[in-house]
Design a protein around this motif. Sequence first.
Motif, short mmCIF file in Angstrom:
data_model
loop_
_atom_site.label_atom_id
_atom_site.label_comp_id
_atom_site.label_asym_id
_atom_site.label_seq_id
_atom_site.Cartn_x
_atom_site.Cartn_y
_atom_site.Cartn_z
N ALA A 127 -38.87 9.71 -32.08
CA ALA A 127 -40.22 9.25 -31.74
C ALA A 127 -40.17 8.26 -30.57
O ALA A 127 -41.01 8.29 -29.67
CB ALA A 127 -40.87 8.60 -32.95
N PHE A 128 -39.15 7.38 -30.58
CA PHE A 128 -39.02 6.41 -29.50
C PHE A 128 -38.72 7.10 -28.17
O PHE A 128 -39.31 6.75 -27.14
CB PHE A 128 -37.91 5.41 -29.82
N LEU A 129 -37.81 8.07 -28.18
CA LEU A 129 -37.47 8.79 -26.94
C LEU A 129 -38.68 9.57 -26.42
O LEU A 129 -38.92 9.62 -25.21
CB LEU A 129 -36.31 9.75 -27.20
N GLY A 130 -39.44 10.18 -27.34
CA GLY A 130 -40.64 10.90 -26.93
C GLY A 130 -41.66 9.98 -26.28
O GLY A 130 -42.31 10.34 -25.30
N TYR A 131 -41.77 8.76 -26.83
CA TYR A 131 -42.72 7.78 -26.29
C TYR A 131 -42.23 7.17 -24.98
O TYR A 131 -42.96 7.11 -23.98
CB TYR A 131 -42.94 6.68 -27.33
N LYS A 132 -40.97 6.74 -24.95
CA LYS A 132 -40.44 5.99 -23.82
C LYS A 132 -40.12 6.86 -22.61
O LYS A 132 -40.37 6.47 -21.47
CB LYS A 132 -39.17 5.25 -24.26
N LEU A 133 -39.59 8.05 -22.87
CA LEU A 133 -39.08 8.87 -21.77
C LEU A 133 -39.92 10.10 -21.45
O LEU A 133 -39.83 10.63 -20.35
CB LEU A 133 -37.64 9.31 -22.08
N LEU A 134 -40.73 10.55 -22.39
CA LEU A 134 -41.53 11.75 -22.16
C LEU A 134 -43.03 11.46 -22.09
O LEU A 134 -43.83 12.36 -21.90
CB LEU A 134 -41.27 12.79 -23.26
N GLY A 135 -43.40 10.19 -22.26
CA GLY A 135 -44.80 9.81 -22.16
C GLY A 135 -45.66 10.27 -23.32
O GLY A 135 -46.89 10.36 -23.19
N GLU A 136 -45.04 10.56 -24.48
CA GLU A 136 -45.80 10.99 -25.64
C GLU A 136 -46.41 9.76 -26.35
O GLU A 136 -45.88 8.66 -26.26
CB GLU A 136 -44.89 11.76 -26.60
N LYS A 137 -47.51 9.97 -27.05
CA LYS A 137 -48.23 8.88 -27.69
C LYS A 137 -47.48 8.36 -28.92
O LYS A 137 -46.96 9.13 -29.72
CB LYS A 137 -49.63 9.32 -28.09
N LEU A 138 -47.44 7.04 -29.05
CA LEU A 138 -46.87 6.41 -30.24
C LEU A 138 -48.02 5.71 -30.95
O LEU A 138 -48.31 4.54 -30.72
CB LEU A 138 -45.77 5.41 -29.85
N THR A 139 -48.71 6.46 -31.81
CA THR A 139 -49.92 5.96 -32.46
C THR A 139 -49.57 5.03 -33.63
O THR A 139 -48.43 4.94 -34.07
CB THR A 139 -50.75 7.13 -32.99
N LEU A 140 -50.61 4.34 -34.13
CA LEU A 140 -50.43 3.44 -35.27
C LEU A 140 -49.87 4.17 -36.50
O LEU A 140 -48.93 3.67 -37.14
CB LEU A 140 -51.75 2.75 -35.61
N PRO A 141 -50.39 5.36 -36.86
CA PRO A 141 -49.81 6.08 -38.00
C PRO A 141 -48.33 6.41 -37.80
O PRO A 141 -47.55 6.36 -38.77
CB PRO A 141 -50.66 7.34 -38.08
N LYS A 142 -47.96 6.77 -36.58
CA LYS A 142 -46.54 7.06 -36.33
C LYS A 142 -45.69 5.82 -36.55
O LYS A 142 -44.58 5.90 -37.11
CB LYS A 142 -46.35 7.60 -34.92
N ILE A 143 -46.19 4.67 -36.10
CA ILE A 143 -45.44 3.42 -36.27
C ILE A 143 -45.31 3.09 -37.76
O ILE A 143 -44.23 2.73 -38.24
CB ILE A 143 -46.15 2.27 -35.53
N ILE A 144 -46.42 3.23 -38.50
CA ILE A 144 -46.39 2.97 -39.95
C ILE A 144 -45.44 3.94 -40.64
O ILE A 144 -44.65 3.55 -41.50
CB ILE A 144 -47.81 3.09 -40.55
N GLY A 145 -45.52 5.21 -40.25
CA GLY A 145 -44.64 6.22 -40.84
C GLY A 145 -43.17 5.95 -40.56
O GLY A 145 -42.32 6.14 -41.44
N ILE A 146 -42.88 5.47 -39.37
CA ILE A 146 -41.51 5.13 -39.01
C ILE A 146 -40.99 4.00 -39.89
O ILE A 146 -39.86 4.04 -40.40
CB ILE A 146 -41.43 4.74 -37.51
N VAL A 147 -41.82 2.96 -40.08
CA VAL A 147 -41.42 1.81 -40.90
C VAL A 147 -41.15 2.25 -42.34
O VAL A 147 -40.14 1.86 -42.94
CB VAL A 147 -42.51 0.72 -40.87
N ILE A 148 -42.03 3.07 -42.89
CA ILE A 148 -41.85 3.56 -44.26
C ILE A 148 -40.56 4.38 -44.37
O ILE A 148 -39.80 4.24 -45.33
CB ILE A 148 -43.06 4.41 -44.71
N SER A 149 -40.32 5.22 -43.37
CA SER A 149 -39.12 6.05 -43.38
C SER A 149 -37.85 5.21 -43.30
O SER A 149 -36.85 5.50 -43.96
CB SER A 149 -39.15 7.04 -42.22
N ILE A 150 -37.88 4.15 -42.49
CA ILE A 150 -36.72 3.27 -42.38
C ILE A 150 -36.43 2.60 -43.71
O ILE A 150 -35.27 2.50 -44.14
CB ILE A 150 -36.95 2.21 -41.28
#
Length: 290
Positions: A257-280
């Motif tokens: 998700a980070f590579l998609g956001y940082k290097l490919l210009g893909e959106k890093l939405t609030l749900p994605k951030i929440i989902g990442i935290v839960i997954s971690i």
Amino acid sequence: MDSLPFALVMISIFTHAYWNYLIKRSGNKHIFTALSKLAEITIFLIPAIYFLATTGFRMEFLLLITVAASITFLNYFFLASAYKYGDLSLVYPISRSSIIFLPIIAFYFIDERIDGIGISAILMILLGTFVMHMESPDKQGIQTILKNIGNKGSIYAMLAALAVAGYTLWDKISISKMEPFLYFYMYTFIVAICYNSMISIKFKKEQIKHEWRINRARILQVGFFNSFTYVLILTALTMSKATYVGGLRQLSIVIGAFLGYKLLGEKLTLPKIIGIVISIIGGSLIYWAK
């Protein structure tokens, strides 16, 4: 989960996310992936010859590597197809969701059981993946999940996840019977031949040459990191349960998700951030699971 297999899987999540990012950046996904498999068997030919000479080969190994090659080929085909239709930050989490299927098939085929912490960890990882698909953290966001899962990219990614669950379990069985690296190399060799035979029929020579010409360095990197990553996983599988290894590998979605956001210009939405935290959090719990 013991510290060494935990550490090996943690290293693998970075390298796995990286080579998936490289595939997403390629031109023709199927040609790129097929050429990376040729690069892979070329790069690791000498170690493969060494292990073949020192450990030997028995006819019973043919079934192990043939089944593994078939499932792995399906995974690569589905993954390349998924990236053709979907963003890295959407496709990658789904394709890494083998944990949806793995506990069930591991219990059914090898009677693998997990404890309460392990069950909690897996549920959190699944919840995190679910939340990452929401466009917004509300009822409307939940409704859009059905729409996202129904697109071609997500469908192919889910099929890739099922294939990952299948070959993870098969790997667990196979490496108890033959040398892990030789096992991996031999079925990778079969996949490389099959995949390149397919693209040689489906695509023109100029298309194949063009993909190699513009992405040579990335193809070689994928060839190296693919084997490197999975040798780490195979080693971890010799020390830990398939369900926990497969579940912990889910943390690579954070890197994807980070590579998609940082290097490919893909959106890093609030749900994605929440989902990442839960997954971690869920992945971290696996360390204490038995």
